[in-house]
Design an enzyme around this catalytic site. Structure first.
Site, PDB file in Angstrom:
ATOM      1  N   ASP A  12       0.815  -1.216   0.000  1.00 29.40           N
ATOM      2  CA  ASP A  12       0.000   0.000   0.000  1.00 29.40           C
ATOM      3  C   ASP A  12       0.850   1.268   0.000  1.00 29.40           C
ATOM      4  O   ASP A  12       0.391   2.321   0.435  1.00 29.40           O
ATOM      5  CB  ASP A  12      -0.935   0.009   1.208  1.00 29.40           C
ATOM      6  CG  ASP A  12      -0.194  -0.171   2.527  1.00 29.40           C
ATOM      7  OD1 ASP A  12       1.046  -0.288   2.517  1.00 29.40           O
ATOM      8  OD2 ASP A  12      -0.866  -0.204   3.578  1.00 29.40           O
ATOM      9  N   LYS A  24       5.697   5.176  17.969  1.00 26.99           N
ATOM     10  CA  LYS A  24       5.215   6.532  17.679  1.00 26.99           C
ATOM     11  C   LYS A  24       5.512   7.465  18.852  1.00 26.99           C
ATOM     12  O   LYS A  24       5.064   7.227  19.969  1.00 26.99           O
ATOM     13  CB  LYS A  24       3.713   6.501  17.391  1.00 26.99           C
ATOM     14  CG  LYS A  24       3.352   5.671  16.164  1.00 26.99           C
ATOM     15  CD  LYS A  24       1.856   5.535  15.998  1.00 26.99           C
ATOM     16  CE  LYS A  24       1.525   4.655  14.806  1.00 26.99           C
ATOM     17  NZ  LYS A  24       0.069   4.457  14.645  1.00 26.99           N
TER      18      LYS A  24
END
Length: 360
Positions: free
Chosen positions: A111, A162
């Site tokens: 993707d 993150k």
């Protein structure tokens, strides 16, 4: 450089309703299934054997691409019985590889739209003697991504989740979703269970003293995980901003597939694509959008940064901005749909039912 694995098993839940009937890599971008662009770029880089690691709607891939000979490739398909994650999917297809233990094997997420210099990544892998080499890209705001800091030689020093605070942002480099593995390293991934290559395989290799090398290439990179990103990626392919030898026509402001019909006074700009058998009526204005096969855009409709599904219909004078219309859905005349609206497959919105402006 002859073999590659393409990870195409994801469900694409963030892209729904685009992926209700179609696996994410098969959603058309610039007139062809997005996977076609990845296959064509791999072939142009010298790859001739690709194993597709499939799962969700796995039955869709092989009827379209067959054995890959039309693309100059040899394609094989391996379907997961249960989702195995990125690392598990790589391990699950290992038996189909013919590379020697020290040979490089390319691996791509299914993707990512990128202008990555694939041969340069392989050269980096070979010249540094790495066990795994990663394509890294720099982003302005890395908070949504895992960070991959490197030392002065490009060797990876850590994998950081993150970041939550400014102090945790120690680099703007992120994992861009393309790798070169030493073939023997693939066999060290546990078989038969879900494994995340990002959260498990890479950190464990690093802690074991393996050599993980990063190569920064920020020419073009886009994660197509959301509808807005997918529409943008398709437009960038048409405009020539994102490179692909598989775009079925010349790059420019618009791409109209051969059996599509567009009225003479309709205005198509910004990398708009009109798919096979689609119809755009008089006075319609379409900017930076994708009109999938068989869709109908009625007179005076205004569509911006949106995706109109297969056989869907947008009524007269409807105004759509940043929206996704599912396959077979109908948006009646005089509706206004704004950023983030998703109309599910086969839904019907009556004329004038949704408005943001007054009728004055």
């Amino acid at each position: 450089m002859t073999e590659a694995i393409l990870l195409v098993g994801g469900k694409g839940t963030r892209l729904r309703p685009l992926t209700v009937h179609t696996p994410k890599p098969m959603v058309p971008a610039a007139g062809v299934p997005f996977l076609t662009h990845q296959l064509a770029r791999a072939r142009a880089a010298g790859v001739d054997h690709i194993v597709l690691a499939t799962s969700y709607l796995a039955e869709v891939f092989e009827p379209h691409f067959g054995d890959g000979s039309s693309l100059g490739l040899r394609l094989e398909y391996v379907t997961e019985e249960e989702p195995l994650g990125t690392g598990g999917a790589i391990r699950n297809v290992a038996s189909r590889l013919s590379s020697a233990p020290d040979d490089p094997v390319l691996i791509f997420n299914g993707d990512i739209l990128t202008g990555l210099d694939i041969p340069a990544l392989v050269r980096t892998h070979e010249t540094t003697g790495a066990d795994v080499s990663l394509h890294l890209t720099r982003v302005t705001d890395p908070r949504a991504y895992g960070l991959v800091p490197t030392d002065g030689t490009g060797r990876v020093t850590a994998f950081l989740e993150k970041p939550q605070t400014p102090e945790e942002i120690v680099t703007d480099q992120i994992n861009a979703g393309a790798y070169v593995f030493r073939r023997s390293v693939i066999d060290t991934i546990p078989a038969g269970r879900p494994v995340s290559v990002e959260r498990e395989t890479f950190p464990e290799l690093l802690s074991a003293g393996a050599h993980l090398q990063g190569m920064v290439d920020s020419t073009y990179w886009l994660d197509l995980g959301t509808p807005a990103a997918f529409v943008r990626g398709s437009a960038d392919l048409v405009l020539g901003r994102a490179p692909s030898p598989a775009v079925p026509g010349r790059c420019g402001d618009r791409l109209i597939l051969p059996t599509a019909t567009v009225a003479a006074d309709a205005k198509l700009t910004g990398g708009t694509v009109v798919g096979e058998g689609a119809f755009v009526a008089e006075g319609a204005r379409v900017f930076g959008s994708t009109i999938l096969p068989g869709a109908v855009i009625e007179p005076g409709a205004v569509i911006t940064d949106s995706l109109i599904g297969t056989r869907a219909r947008v009524g007269e004078r409807a105004v759509l901005t940043g929206t996704v219309i599912g396959d077979g859905a109908v948006v009646g005349a005089d509706n206004e749909l704004r950023e983030g609206a998703r109309i599910w497959c086969d839904a019907r919105i009556p004329a004038g039912a949704v408005r943001f402006s007054s009728d004055v």
